[in-house]
Design a protein around this motif. Structure first.
Motif, mmCIF file in Angstrom:
data_model
loop_
_atom_site.group_PDB
_atom_site.id
_atom_site.type_symbol
_atom_site.label_atom_id
_atom_site.label_comp_id
_atom_site.label_asym_id
_atom_site.label_seq_id
_atom_site.Cartn_x
_atom_site.Cartn_y
_atom_site.Cartn_z
ATOM 1 N N GLY A 1 104.526 -9.946 -95.644
ATOM 2 C CA GLY A 1 103.106 -9.713 -95.447
ATOM 3 C C GLY A 1 102.809 -9.256 -94.035
ATOM 4 O O GLY A 1 103.703 -9.201 -93.184
ATOM 5 N N ASP A 2 101.543 -8.924 -93.760
ATOM 6 C CA ASP A 2 101.174 -8.487 -92.414
ATOM 7 C C ASP A 2 101.008 -9.704 -91.505
ATOM 8 O O ASP A 2 101.027 -10.856 -91.956
ATOM 9 C CB ASP A 2 99.917 -7.625 -92.441
ATOM 10 N N SER A 3 100.824 -9.439 -90.230
ATOM 11 C CA SER A 3 100.773 -10.524 -89.254
ATOM 12 C C SER A 3 99.592 -11.464 -89.491
ATOM 13 O O SER A 3 99.715 -12.688 -89.322
ATOM 14 C CB SER A 3 100.721 -9.958 -87.830
ATOM 15 N N ASP A 4 98.447 -10.928 -89.902
ATOM 16 C CA ASP A 4 97.272 -11.771 -90.157
ATOM 17 C C ASP A 4 97.522 -12.712 -91.333
ATOM 18 O O ASP A 4 97.163 -13.897 -91.292
ATOM 19 C CB ASP A 4 96.044 -10.903 -90.441
ATOM 20 N N THR A 5 98.145 -12.170 -92.387
ATOM 21 C CA THR A 5 98.447 -12.994 -93.561
ATOM 22 C C THR A 5 99.386 -14.133 -93.200
ATOM 23 O O THR A 5 99.172 -15.281 -93.586
ATOM 24 C CB THR A 5 99.078 -12.129 -94.666
ATOM 25 N N LEU A 6 100.434 -13.798 -92.448
ATOM 26 C CA LEU A 6 101.405 -14.819 -92.046
ATOM 27 C C LEU A 6 100.775 -15.855 -91.125
ATOM 28 O O LEU A 6 101.034 -17.055 -91.249
ATOM 29 C CB LEU A 6 102.610 -14.172 -91.359
ATOM 30 N N PHE A 7 99.939 -15.400 -90.201
ATOM 31 C CA PHE A 7 99.303 -16.325 -89.258
ATOM 32 C C PHE A 7 98.413 -17.320 -89.989
ATOM 33 O O PHE A 7 98.462 -18.526 -89.730
ATOM 34 C CB PHE A 7 98.486 -15.546 -88.220
ATOM 35 N N GLU A 8 97.596 -16.820 -90.909
ATOM 36 C CA GLU A 8 96.690 -17.699 -91.647
ATOM 37 C C GLU A 8 97.459 -18.696 -92.503
ATOM 38 O O GLU A 8 97.119 -19.888 -92.560
ATOM 39 C CB GLU A 8 95.750 -16.862 -92.519
ATOM 40 N N ALA A 9 98.527 -18.220 -93.184
ATOM 41 C CA ALA A 9 99.316 -19.113 -94.026
ATOM 42 C C ALA A 9 100.022 -20.175 -93.183
ATOM 43 O O ALA A 9 100.065 -21.358 -93.558
ATOM 44 C CB ALA A 9 100.343 -18.304 -94.814
ATOM 45 N N ALA A 10 100.566 -19.770 -92.053
ATOM 46 C CA ALA A 10 101.281 -20.701 -91.189
ATOM 47 C C ALA A 10 100.341 -21.740 -90.597
ATOM 48 O O ALA A 10 100.669 -22.932 -90.518
ATOM 49 C CB ALA A 10 101.992 -19.934 -90.074
ATOM 50 N N LEU A 11 99.166 -21.292 -90.171
ATOM 51 C CA LEU A 11 98.182 -22.217 -89.604
ATOM 52 C C LEU A 11 97.759 -23.251 -90.636
ATOM 53 O O LEU A 11 97.671 -24.452 -90.348
ATOM 54 C CB LEU A 11 96.969 -21.423 -89.114
ATOM 55 N N GLU A 12 97.534 -22.797 -91.862
ATOM 56 C CA GLU A 12 97.134 -23.704 -92.942
ATOM 57 C C GLU A 12 98.236 -24.701 -93.262
ATOM 58 O O GLU A 12 97.964 -25.858 -93.618
ATOM 59 C CB GLU A 12 96.794 -22.882 -94.187
ATOM 60 N N ALA A 13 99.486 -24.281 -93.114
ATOM 61 C CA ALA A 13 100.622 -25.157 -93.438
ATOM 62 C C ALA A 13 100.950 -26.141 -92.323
ATOM 63 O O ALA A 13 101.757 -27.048 -92.523
ATOM 64 C CB ALA A 13 101.858 -24.304 -93.735
ATOM 65 N N GLY A 14 100.351 -25.948 -91.134
ATOM 66 C CA GLY A 14 100.585 -26.890 -90.040
ATOM 67 C C GLY A 14 101.531 -26.385 -88.970
ATOM 68 O O GLY A 14 102.008 -27.173 -88.140
ATOM 69 N N ALA A 15 101.817 -25.076 -88.954
ATOM 70 C CA ALA A 15 102.707 -24.519 -87.935
ATOM 71 C C ALA A 15 102.005 -24.474 -86.587
ATOM 72 O O ALA A 15 100.773 -24.561 -86.492
ATOM 73 C CB ALA A 15 103.162 -23.121 -88.339
ATOM 74 N N GLU A 16 102.798 -24.311 -85.516
ATOM 75 C CA GLU A 16 102.253 -24.277 -84.167
ATOM 76 C C GLU A 16 102.080 -22.860 -83.628
ATOM 77 O O GLU A 16 101.206 -22.616 -82.805
ATOM 78 C CB GLU A 16 103.161 -25.069 -83.212
ATOM 79 N N ASP A 17 102.903 -21.928 -84.067
ATOM 80 C CA ASP A 17 102.857 -20.583 -83.516
ATOM 81 C C ASP A 17 103.517 -19.614 -84.485
ATOM 82 O O ASP A 17 104.387 -19.998 -85.271
ATOM 83 C CB ASP A 17 103.589 -20.542 -82.160
ATOM 84 N N VAL A 18 103.109 -18.344 -84.427
ATOM 85 C CA VAL A 18 103.711 -17.285 -85.233
ATOM 86 C C VAL A 18 103.962 -16.081 -84.335
ATOM 87 O O VAL A 18 103.089 -15.681 -83.564
ATOM 88 C CB VAL A 18 102.802 -16.852 -86.405
ATOM 89 N N GLN A 19 105.164 -15.522 -84.415
ATOM 90 C CA GLN A 19 105.492 -14.298 -83.687
ATOM 91 C C GLN A 19 105.928 -13.254 -84.704
ATOM 92 O O GLN A 19 106.909 -13.460 -85.418
ATOM 93 C CB GLN A 19 106.599 -14.555 -82.668
ATOM 94 N N SER A 20 105.187 -12.148 -84.761
ATOM 95 C CA SER A 20 105.467 -11.097 -85.745
ATOM 96 C C SER A 20 105.889 -9.818 -85.040
ATOM 97 O O SER A 20 105.411 -9.504 -83.944
ATOM 98 C CB SER A 20 104.226 -10.820 -86.596
#
Length: 247
Positions: A146-165
């Motif tokens: 997916g695109d960076s926005d999709t990954l960021f939103e999914a990761a944030l919802e799952a409890g991740a701390e950071d995303v680098q795309s």
């Protein structure tokens, strides 16, 4: 090119592909066996084993090989592996953390020290560089997830701390104790990850110039050729211009 992952930064190069593939399978098989021996031999009940199996699939390891590696853990006459971490410095003053799985610590220590000394590096005492890294969980997805926005939103919802795309893919960082919980929460949304592991993320990066970069990659290749070495983490960063010159 940032330098925190051996597989991301070494496997780019062409050469003896069959040898590299065999070496990769050996490392993956060893991790699967150790993970199965340390816990339940069922990936659904053993988070480390599940991560190892996912990594093996992503690396193209055949299903039969994976199953044989798990079964090895059931035998009492197999080799006993221990995890040993080495720390030191490579060309250009970059900090390196070398993670190994070995059944002979003397052999591994000698080989790692030799690879370092022959290629412009030197080993330090335990803790020499790990203080400049953070111990975190790392979940890797391909760019196709997916695109960076999709990954960021999914990761944030799952409890991740950071995303680098980037064009190469997505790296989702978590607290180390939350790694497998976040990975499980992401799977229904993004599918199976390419990799799920504990990682060392550098707090600051070191820019490496052409001469040092060439020597550094020779060192990383030498370490990668050692079946005992599982992963090498570093704080090096190589510009696109230098990468183009090195080919």
């Amino acid at each position: 090119m940032a330098g925190h992952s051996k597989f991301k930064n070494i496997m780019r190069r062409k050469g003896a592909q069959d040898k590299k593939r065999a070496s990769l399978f050996s490392k993956l098989s060893r991790e699967i066996t150790v993970a199965a021996k340390m816990g339940m031999p069922d990936p659904a009940m053993n988070a480390r084993l599940r991560a190892a199996v996912i990594a093996a699939r992503a690396g193209g390891m055949p299903k039969d090989n994976i199953e044989r590696s798990i079964k090895k853990a059931e035998g009492s006459d197999g080799a006993i592996f221990e995890e040993i971490r080495y720390e030191g410095f490579g060309p250009g003053g970059v900090a390196l953390i070398i993670e190994t799985l070995t059944d002979n610590r003397n052999r591994t220590a000698t080989n790692v020290r030799l690879a370092m000394s022959k290629n412009g590096g030197n080993l330090g005492a335990p803790g020499a560089v790990s203080h400049s890294f953070d111990r975190l969980g790392l979940i890797s997805y391909p760019a196709s997830a997916g695109d960076s926005d999709t990954l960021f939103e999914a990761a944030l919802e799952a409890g991740a701390e950071d995303v680098q795309s980037s064009d190469e893919g997505h790296e989702i960082w978590t607290a180390q104790e939350a790694l497998h919980e976040v990975a499980r929460a992401l799977e229904p949304v993004l599918g199976e990850a390419e990799g799920t592991k504990l990682a060392w993320r550098p707090q600051t990066m070191v820019a490496v110039e052409e001469g040092d970069a060439e020597q550094l990659f020779k060192l990383l290749d030498a370490l990668d050729d050692d079946d005992d070495v599982q992963t090498v983490w570093g704080n090096y960063e190589v510009s696109d211009e230098v990468m183009e010159k090195l080919g």
